[in-house]
Design an enzyme around this catalytic site. Sequence first.
Site, PDB file in Angstrom:
ATOM      1  N   ASP A   1       7.270   3.639   2.367  1.00 30.87           N
ATOM      2  CA  ASP A   1       7.870   4.851   3.299  1.00 30.87           C
ATOM      3  C   ASP A   1       9.403   4.988   3.594  1.00 30.87           C
ATOM      4  OD1 ASP A   1       7.777   6.941   4.928  1.00 30.87           O
ATOM      5  OD2 ASP A   1       6.291   6.201   6.466  1.00 30.87           O
TER       6      ASP A   1
ATOM      7  N   PHE B   1       0.568  11.982   6.742  1.00 26.14           N
ATOM      8  CA  PHE B   1       0.160  10.422   6.953  1.00 26.14           C
ATOM      9  C   PHE B   1      -0.996  10.108   6.304  1.00 26.14           C
ATOM     10  CE2 PHE B   1      -1.561   7.100   9.646  1.00 26.14           C
ATOM     11  CZ  PHE B   1      -0.281   6.605  10.113  1.00 26.14           C
ATOM     12  N   LEU B   2      -0.883   9.357   5.338  1.00 18.96           N
ATOM     13  CA  LEU B   2      -2.110   8.849   4.708  1.00 18.96           C
ATOM     14  C   LEU B   2      -3.158   7.613   5.187  1.00 18.96           C
ATOM     15  CD1 LEU B   2      -0.169   9.423   1.161  1.00 18.96           C
ATOM     16  CD2 LEU B   2      -1.668  10.837   2.266  1.00 18.96           C
TER      17      LEU B   2
ATOM     18  N   ASP C   1      -4.427   2.565   7.681  1.00 17.22           N
ATOM     19  CA  ASP C   1      -4.976   2.962   8.697  1.00 17.22           C
ATOM     20  C   ASP C   1      -4.109   3.870   9.640  1.00 17.22           C
ATOM     21  OD1 ASP C   1      -2.773   1.058   9.452  1.00 17.22           O
ATOM     22  OD2 ASP C   1      -3.538   0.648  11.311  1.00 17.22           O
TER      23      ASP C   1
ATOM     24  N   ASP D   1       0.938  -1.133   0.102  1.00 18.23           N
ATOM     25  CA  ASP D   1      -0.109  -0.069  -0.004  1.00 18.23           C
ATOM     26  C   ASP D   1       0.891   1.241  -0.089  1.00 18.23           C
ATOM     27  OD1 ASP D   1       0.616  -0.939   2.404  1.00 18.23           O
ATOM     28  OD2 ASP D   1      -0.608   0.343   3.635  1.00 18.23           O
TER      29      ASP D   1
ATOM     30  N   LYS E   1       6.026   7.141  -0.869  1.00 20.41           N
ATOM     31  CA  LYS E   1       6.248   8.389   0.075  1.00 20.41           C
ATOM     32  C   LYS E   1       7.893   8.441   0.256  1.00 20.41           C
ATOM     33  CE  LYS E   1       5.351   9.423   4.754  1.00 20.41           C
ATOM     34  NZ  LYS E   1       4.142   9.102   5.779  1.00 20.41           N
TER      35      LYS E   1
END
Length: 179
Positions: A100, A149-150, A156, A97, A128
């Site tokens: 980072d 913060f997605l 979540d 997903d 990201k």
Amino acid sequence: MPELLPVLTESDIRTKVSSLAQRISADYQNKELVLMGVLKGAFVFMADLIRQLTIPVFIDFIWMSSYGCGDTSSGTVTRVSDFTTDISGKDVLIVEDILDTGLTVKELICCLAGNSPASIGVCAFIDKYGRRENDCRADYACHRVKEGFLVGYGMDFAEKYRHLPGLYELNTTISEEAK
Ligand code: PRP
């Protein structure tokens, strides 16, 4: 300021996933491709992606965890449960997903490499890039952001918001105050 700031609508996401699926279908034509979804966050993206592919694929999942209940990575990646597909000689595409810091993907690549796949690629819904701690990069990404913060579309905050069909940036200041 609202707690959730819209980033991508459901329709934006459909368009981006469809275009990514076309690229993957072309790049892996006539290959034995294993899509390795990283639980939990990637389950929504994985489900949408495979339905837009035009090539046959093997599907498997591995469950990795690094965030716990906070909004920053713990720095320690735990393998909660393993995949079962024989990936030897096959092309593996990690489906995340979000990429980072890169710690999860780095750990996963090490673990997959020991099973002699023909290749290992990385497909992340979100790339990201602002906090990357290593040389991991996304071969395929739907959307690139530097920070924020997605949540939503499988992602979540303390197990909230995974069900949202769109992508949002969480205002973590408001979220902390609400606790
Ligand atoms: C999230 C996300 C990625 C990972 C990316 O997982 O799903 O797997 O963090 O972060 P990194 O590049 O900094 O390692 P998380 O540990 O939050 O678990 P979840 O998928 O169950 O939400």
